[in-house]
Scaffold this motif. Sequence first.
Motif, short mmCIF file in Angstrom:
data_model
loop_
_atom_site.label_atom_id
_atom_site.label_comp_id
_atom_site.label_asym_id
_atom_site.label_seq_id
_atom_site.Cartn_x
_atom_site.Cartn_y
_atom_site.Cartn_z
N ALA A 1 -2.60 -9.27 6.21
CA ALA A 1 -3.33 -9.33 4.94
C ALA A 1 -3.69 -7.93 4.45
O ALA A 1 -3.59 -7.64 3.24
N ILE A 2 -4.10 -7.07 5.36
CA ILE A 2 -4.44 -5.69 4.97
C ILE A 2 -3.20 -4.96 4.46
O ILE A 2 -3.24 -4.27 3.44
N LEU A 3 -2.09 -5.11 5.17
CA LEU A 3 -0.85 -4.46 4.75
C LEU A 3 -0.42 -4.96 3.37
O LEU A 3 0.03 -4.17 2.52
N LYS A 4 -0.57 -6.25 3.13
CA LYS A 4 -0.24 -6.81 1.82
C LYS A 4 -1.13 -6.20 0.75
O LYS A 4 -0.66 -5.81 -0.34
N GLY A 5 -2.42 -6.11 1.07
CA GLY A 5 -3.38 -5.59 0.10
C GLY A 5 -3.15 -4.13 -0.26
O GLY A 5 -3.19 -3.76 -1.45
N ILE A 6 -2.89 -3.30 0.74
CA ILE A 6 -2.70 -1.87 0.44
C ILE A 6 -1.38 -1.64 -0.30
O ILE A 6 -1.27 -0.70 -1.10
N ASN A 7 -0.41 -2.51 -0.06
CA ASN A 7 0.84 -2.43 -0.84
C ASN A 7 0.60 -2.83 -2.30
O ASN A 7 1.14 -2.22 -3.22
N LEU A 8 -0.23 -3.84 -2.49
CA LEU A 8 -0.54 -4.29 -3.85
C LEU A 8 -1.24 -3.22 -4.67
O LEU A 8 -1.01 -3.10 -5.88
N ILE A 9 -2.11 -2.44 -4.03
CA ILE A 9 -2.84 -1.41 -4.79
C ILE A 9 -2.11 -0.06 -4.76
O ILE A 9 -2.54 0.89 -5.41
N GLY A 10 -1.03 0.02 -3.97
CA GLY A 10 -0.25 1.25 -3.91
C GLY A 10 -0.89 2.36 -3.11
O GLY A 10 -0.65 3.55 -3.37
N PHE A 11 -1.68 2.00 -2.10
CA PHE A 11 -2.36 3.01 -1.29
C PHE A 11 -1.44 3.55 -0.21
O PHE A 11 -0.73 2.80 0.46
N GLU A 12 -1.47 4.87 -0.03
CA GLU A 12 -0.73 5.52 1.04
C GLU A 12 -1.65 6.51 1.74
O GLU A 12 -2.31 7.32 1.09
N LEU A 13 -1.70 6.44 3.06
CA LEU A 13 -2.56 7.33 3.83
C LEU A 13 -1.76 8.56 4.26
O LEU A 13 -0.75 8.45 4.95
N ASP A 14 -2.22 9.73 3.84
CA ASP A 14 -1.61 10.97 4.30
C ASP A 14 -2.01 11.22 5.75
O ASP A 14 -3.03 10.70 6.23
N ARG A 15 -1.24 12.02 6.42
CA ARG A 15 -1.53 12.36 7.82
C ARG A 15 -2.90 13.02 7.92
O ARG A 15 -3.23 13.95 7.18
N LYS A 16 -3.73 12.52 8.85
CA LYS A 16 -5.07 13.06 9.06
C LYS A 16 -5.27 13.37 10.54
O LYS A 16 -4.76 12.66 11.41
#
Length: 375
Positions: A20-35
Motif C-alpha cells: 500500500a505504501i509503495l502504491k501511494g508513493i508511486n501515485l504522488i510521484g515521490f522519490e527518496l534520494d540517497r541519505k
Amino acid sequence: MCKVAIVKCDTYEVQDVKNAILKGINLIGFELDRKDCVLVKPNLLMKKRPEDAVTTHPAVVQATVEVIKEKANRIIIADSPGGPYTKKRLESIYQAAGIKELEKLENVYLNYDTSYKDLDVENTAFKKLSLISPYFESQGIINLPKLKTHQMAVYTGAVKNLFGLVPGGQKAEMHFRFQDVRRFMEMLLEILTVAKPMLNIMDGIVAMEGEGPSAGKPKKLGVLLISEDAIALDYVACKIIGLEIKNVPLLEVAKEKGILKPEEIEVVGGRVEDVAPSSFELVLRPEISFVKGRLPHFLASFLDGFLSPKPVFDRNICIGCAECFNACPAQAIEMRSRKAYVDLKKCIKCYCCHELCPAKAIKIKRSFLFEKILK
C-alpha cells in the motif's frame, strides 16, 4: 498542485502495508534520494499496545523501514512521548507498542538518546527551539502519524505528530506558554516549517474516535494516507472523518495564513466518499465562545470560564501513577494519598492529564448549559 494519496489497506500484515505504501508513493510521484541517515517519526504517545490505536502500528513502521532501507545507510526510529523524556520510559513504550523488535533489522536503530539541542529559528515565536538529538543526525524525516481525535485540537495527525520532536519537559513549557488554542496551532505550524518532513504516511487502518488521543475507541477505516505535504494530508484526513476546516483549529489557522489551499490539493488513488465511514465520533472545539464581543470583557471571561470544558477526575478509577501530576504544565495537580486532585483555578485546559492517563480516569466534561446551547 499537491497530491494526497488515499490507499485502501484492510490489514496490518507487513507485506500488505508495504504494498500500500509503495502504491501511494508511486501515485504522488515521490522519490527518496540517497541519505546517510533518515529519521522515522511515529506517534509513540505513551505505553499502549498496538491494538489500543493510540500509537502508530508497528506494521506501518516496519513497512516504511523496508520501503526506504535501500536508500538510507541508517534509519533512526525516534519520538519524544508525553511526560518525562527518559531512557526507561522510551524502553517501556517501544516494548508495549511493538516497536522493540524492529531494532533487529539491519541498519535500523531505536533512539535511546534523551539529549536535545537548541535550534536558532528567526522570525518565529520561539527564536530558539529545542529538538531531540536524532533530528540533528538525520538528513530527512518520514512522518508516521496516527489518525485520531484530540480533546484540545479536535483532530491530531501529521502536523501535530511533529510536536513529538520537542523533548518532554519543553512540550509542557510550550503548553503553558501558548495556552490560547489559536496560538498553540500557530506554534505547531512553525514547527512544521522547521521540521519539513519529506514524506508523511498516516496510519488510518485503525483510527481512534471519541475521547482521543488516548482514551477513545479504535475505529476501522482501512486506509493509509500518503503525501509530501503534511497539512494537505491532515485536510484530507479530516474530510474522511467528517470534519470541516471551521471545526479544526489547526486547519482554520493554516488556511488563514495561506499554508492550506484546498483548491490546490489533488486526491489520488481512492476517493474520500468511498472510504468515509458511515459514522465517526468526534469531539467539539474546546474554545467555542458564545459571549466574546457581545458582553463586557470581565463578564465574557467569567462565562467562558464557566462554559468551557474541564477535566474531571474519577478517583475510584485513579491508580495513583502520577502521570498527570508529572505532565501538568501549570502544576495544577497534586497527589493526596495516591490519588490525583486538580485545582481548576490553575488549570490551563491543555488536557495533557486526560491525554496521558493510562487508566482513563479523567474525562473532559462540558457544562450542562454548553451542551444545551449546542443542541
